[in-house]
Design a protein around this motif. Structure first.
Motif, mmCIF file in Angstrom:
data_model
loop_
_atom_site.group_PDB
_atom_site.id
_atom_site.type_symbol
_atom_site.label_atom_id
_atom_site.label_comp_id
_atom_site.label_asym_id
_atom_site.label_seq_id
_atom_site.Cartn_x
_atom_site.Cartn_y
_atom_site.Cartn_z
ATOM 1 N N ASP A 162 0.848 -1.184 0.000
ATOM 2 C CA ASP A 162 0.000 0.000 0.000
ATOM 3 C C ASP A 162 0.884 1.233 0.000
ATOM 4 O OD1 ASP A 162 -3.016 -0.794 0.478
ATOM 5 O OD2 ASP A 162 -1.820 -2.134 1.733
ATOM 6 N N ALA A 163 0.583 2.150 -0.909
ATOM 7 C CA ALA A 163 1.375 3.370 -1.038
ATOM 8 C C ALA A 163 0.501 4.588 -0.756
ATOM 9 C CB ALA A 163 1.976 3.470 -2.433
ATOM 10 N N ASP A 164 0.991 5.457 0.127
ATOM 11 C CA ASP A 164 0.333 6.723 0.442
ATOM 12 C C ASP A 164 1.159 7.831 -0.213
ATOM 13 O OD1 ASP A 164 -0.651 9.083 1.510
ATOM 14 O OD2 ASP A 164 -0.979 8.241 3.508
ATOM 15 N N PHE A 165 0.638 8.397 -1.300
ATOM 16 C CA PHE A 165 1.414 9.363 -2.061
ATOM 17 C C PHE A 165 1.560 10.698 -1.334
ATOM 18 C CE2 PHE A 165 0.324 6.307 -5.262
ATOM 19 C CZ PHE A 165 1.431 6.299 -6.108
ATOM 20 N N ARG A 166 0.731 10.952 -0.355
ATOM 21 C CA ARG A 166 0.893 12.194 0.418
ATOM 22 C C ARG A 166 2.176 12.132 1.240
ATOM 23 N NH1 ARG A 166 -3.365 14.909 4.794
ATOM 24 N NH2 ARG A 166 -2.110 16.773 5.181
ATOM 25 N N LYS A 167 2.422 10.993 1.886
ATOM 26 C CA LYS A 167 3.660 10.839 2.645
ATOM 27 C C LYS A 167 4.868 10.773 1.728
ATOM 28 C CE LYS A 167 1.574 8.249 6.475
ATOM 29 N NZ LYS A 167 1.596 6.960 7.216
ATOM 30 N N PHE A 168 4.685 10.152 0.565
ATOM 31 C CA PHE A 168 5.802 9.904 -0.342
ATOM 32 C C PHE A 168 6.227 11.152 -1.106
ATOM 33 C CE2 PHE A 168 7.180 8.360 -4.613
ATOM 34 C CZ PHE A 168 8.408 7.856 -4.209
ATOM 35 N N MET A 169 5.248 11.914 -1.639
ATOM 36 C CA MET A 169 5.599 13.051 -2.484
ATOM 37 C C MET A 169 4.659 14.244 -2.318
ATOM 38 S SD MET A 169 4.411 11.200 -6.063
ATOM 39 C CE MET A 169 4.961 12.549 -7.047
ATOM 40 N N GLY A 170 3.859 14.246 -1.235
ATOM 41 C CA GLY A 170 3.000 15.383 -0.967
ATOM 42 C C GLY A 170 1.738 15.442 -1.808
ATOM 43 N N TRP A 171 1.384 14.354 -2.466
ATOM 44 C CA TRP A 171 0.195 14.293 -3.322
ATOM 45 C C TRP A 171 -1.003 13.921 -2.461
ATOM 46 C CZ3 TRP A 171 0.099 11.102 -8.527
ATOM 47 C CH2 TRP A 171 -1.121 11.321 -9.169
ATOM 48 N N ARG A 172 -1.819 14.907 -2.139
ATOM 49 C CA ARG A 172 -2.930 14.708 -1.215
ATOM 50 C C ARG A 172 -4.006 13.821 -1.822
ATOM 51 N NH1 ARG A 172 -3.515 18.267 3.038
ATOM 52 N NH2 ARG A 172 -5.781 18.062 2.882
ATOM 53 N N GLY A 173 -4.497 12.873 -1.022
ATOM 54 C CA GLY A 173 -5.625 12.037 -1.416
ATOM 55 C C GLY A 173 -5.300 10.917 -2.367
ATOM 56 N N ALA A 174 -4.037 10.728 -2.742
ATOM 57 C CA ALA A 174 -3.682 9.701 -3.716
ATOM 58 C C ALA A 174 -3.084 8.484 -3.012
ATOM 59 C CB ALA A 174 -2.687 10.249 -4.733
ATOM 60 N N SER A 175 -3.477 7.302 -3.470
ATOM 61 C CA SER A 175 -2.964 6.061 -2.895
ATOM 62 C C SER A 175 -2.975 4.981 -3.961
ATOM 63 C CB SER A 175 -3.792 5.622 -1.679
ATOM 64 O OG SER A 175 -5.151 5.405 -2.057
ATOM 65 N N ALA A 176 -2.260 3.893 -3.698
ATOM 66 C CA ALA A 176 -2.203 2.768 -4.624
ATOM 67 C C ALA A 176 -2.099 1.483 -3.820
ATOM 68 C CB ALA A 176 -1.021 2.905 -5.592
ATOM 69 N N HIS A 177 -2.480 0.384 -4.463
ATOM 70 C CA HIS A 177 -2.503 -0.910 -3.766
ATOM 71 C C HIS A 177 -2.227 -2.037 -4.762
ATOM 72 C CE1 HIS A 177 -3.914 -4.055 -0.969
ATOM 73 N NE2 HIS A 177 -4.478 -4.582 -2.027
ATOM 74 N N VAL A 178 -1.483 -3.059 -4.290
ATOM 75 C CA VAL A 178 -1.202 -4.255 -5.080
ATOM 76 C C VAL A 178 -1.304 -5.468 -4.157
ATOM 77 C CG1 VAL A 178 0.469 -5.515 -6.483
ATOM 78 C CG2 VAL A 178 0.354 -3.025 -6.633
ATOM 79 N N THR A 179 -1.960 -6.525 -4.611
ATOM 80 C CA THR A 179 -2.036 -7.775 -3.854
ATOM 81 C C THR A 179 -1.681 -8.948 -4.766
ATOM 82 O OG1 THR A 179 -3.744 -6.969 -2.338
ATOM 83 C CG2 THR A 179 -3.515 -9.342 -2.550
ATOM 84 N N VAL A 180 -0.815 -9.806 -4.262
ATOM 85 C CA VAL A 180 -0.421 -11.027 -4.975
ATOM 86 C C VAL A 180 -0.720 -12.215 -4.068
ATOM 87 C CG1 VAL A 180 1.482 -12.307 -6.011
ATOM 88 C CG2 VAL A 180 1.362 -9.823 -6.270
#
Length: 278
Positions: free
Chosen positions: A94-112
């Motif tokens: 799970d990626a929180d883009f706000r913490k990573f690059m200041g992009w508010r409200g953006a996130s990503a997810h991958v499940t294997v």
């Protein structure tokens, strides 16, 4: 002689005070050190990886590794009088883009998933339409869901796009999440009547999912997905046609779904039991 004795007493007192100070400092340091936790008390089974996991989380990246194992035996009736074991290893990012690059409200997810069993599925032992297990699937390693999501208006609107398993968001029962029977997941009537079972575990499909919360207790969920998660021209088991979840099928037309959700007694001060009407 008296003076020497006096110095001896003084030296003894100084040594005693030094020992007390040393013990006090050691005790203070011991209090500052974190107490060791057993695997039953720590937040995650494998711990914090010497600080690596918490450091990654602060940068907006959370890694999760879960394992589910189930054992079943048919003692009477069924189609086969035998036992079976099924397991699923799940790796998620799970990626929180706000913490990573200041992009508010953006996130990503991958499940294997890595799905395995003892050579046969538990459904083969009973012959029922509703699977006794909600992790029962063809043994393989497969990509399940992978998506990007953008939230708006203080998270009252969210748009998710990618490969989705709609059974994770729609037609689910919060109170049934801890039950192992497949009946409490994707409805059997859906799986039986949709093309190759529909975009639900273990097959996901490309699509868009929109969630709107006009009020705290009211939610509108809508989705449009590919109608056939197995891919075009599949005349075999759909899990064989899309064995590793990388077909990204756009076959089968469009499948549209909508759901209204009304939640009750969700707050900590609520008197009644929590529930959700859908």
């Amino acid at each position: 002689m008296w003076g020497s004795g006096r110095r001896g007493v003084t030296d003894w007192r100084v040594a005693a005070l030094g020992l007390v100070a040393t013990l006090g400092a050691s005790a203070a340091q011991a209090e500052e050190l974190p107490k060791p936790h057993s695997i039953w008390e720590q937040q995650t089974f494998s711990g914090d990886w010497h600080g690596v996991r918490s450091a990654l989380s602060k940068q907006g990246l959370d890694l999760t590794l879960q394992y589910i194992g189930e054992g079943f035996s048919v003692l009477s009736g069924g189609t086969h009088d035998r036992s079976s074991y099924e397991g699923r290893l799940e790796f998620s990012v799970d990626a929180d883009f706000r913490k990573f690059m200041g992009w508010r409200g953006a996130s990503a997810h991958v499940t294997v998933f890595n799905i395995h069993n003892g050579g046969w599925n538990v459904a083969d032992n009973v012959g029922s339409l509703a699977d006794p297990s909600n992790i029962d699937a063809l043994p393989t390693t497969r990509l399940f869901d992978v998506w990007f999501q953008q939230n708006f208006f203080d998270d009252r609107l969210s748009v998710r796009i990618g490969q989705l398993g709609i059974d994770l968001t729609n037609f689910t029962s919060p109170s049934g999440g801890g039950l192992i029977n497949g009946t409490f997941g994707w409805p059997s009537i859906f799986a039986a009547n949709m093309i190759h079972g529909g975009p639900a575990y273990p097959l996901a499909a490309p699509g868009v999912y929109v969630l709107v919360k006009p009020a705290e207790d009211f939610t509108i969920a809508a989705a449009v997905l590919s109608g056939d998660p197995a891919g075009p021209n599949c005349n075999d088991n759909p899990q064989v046609c899309n064995q590793h979840g990388t077909t990204f099928s756009f076959a089968g037309g469009a499948l549209a779904m909508g759901e209204l959700q009304y939640a009750i007694n969700q707050g900590k001060q609520a008197i009644g039991l929590p529930g959700v009407y859908k």
